[in-house]
Design a protein around this motif. Structure first.
Motif: not given
Length: 157
Positions: A39-42, A44-52, A90-96, A124-130
């Motif tokens: 879960x990616x709170x920013x 607001x959806x379930x996505x794959x893992x990863x980042x910068x 290419x993914x759009x990322x909302x402002x924070x 706790x803000x980033x739960x995981x689901x199989x």
């Protein structure tokens, strides 16, 4: 993405560019055909893992592996069925509160674990689901993650 890689002094820098590279992975448990979503709170959806990438990092597979281990607690992640790049989008990322809206040039891989029960969310803000791939496709909806999931589904056959 090709122009970004060729022209930016550091195409991974999140502070200087409105479009920069990220690396991510869809984690799979091949024996059961399940995939792991976070879960990616920013977003607001379930996505794959990863980042910068961290400063100085340039290898997208190494970044995806590091990020996936940090976000899932899984210590046995390996590229599956090989180390090939599986999707670039290419993914759009909302402002924070700390960043303006921007875009990620996301390079996606598939990683496997043999220890799915060892999963541990990083907070706790980033739960995981199989999930089965079909369950994950339902959650993904029209998101571009659905194309990555379609590719995983074909590989699991």
């Amino acid at each position: 993405m090709t122009r970004l890689a060729a022209s930016a002094p550091d195409p991974w820098s999140r502070g200087l560019l409105p479009l920069h590279f990220t690396a991510s992975a869809l984690v799979v448990h091949p024996p059961t055909g399940r995939v792991l979503l976070r879960w990616h709170a920013r977003q607001e959806r379930w996505l794959q893992v990863g980042g910068h990438g961290d400063p100085g990092e340039r290898d997208p597979l190494a970044i995806a592996l590091r990020e996936a281990a940090e976000e899932t607690g899984l210590a046995d992640l390996t590229p599956w069925p090989d180390a090939a790049l599986r999707h670039a989008v290419i993914c759009d990322v909302r402002a924070s509160a700390t960043e303006s809206a921007h875009q990620h040039a996301d390079l996606r891989f598939i990683l496997a674990t043999q220890e799915p029960n060892a999963v541990k969310p990083e907070n706790d803000l980033s739960p995981l689901r199989w999930l089965t791939v079909d369950e994950a496709l339902t959650l993904a909806g029209a998101n571009n993650l659905s194309r990555t999931l379609d590719r995983v589904k074909a590989l699991l056959r």
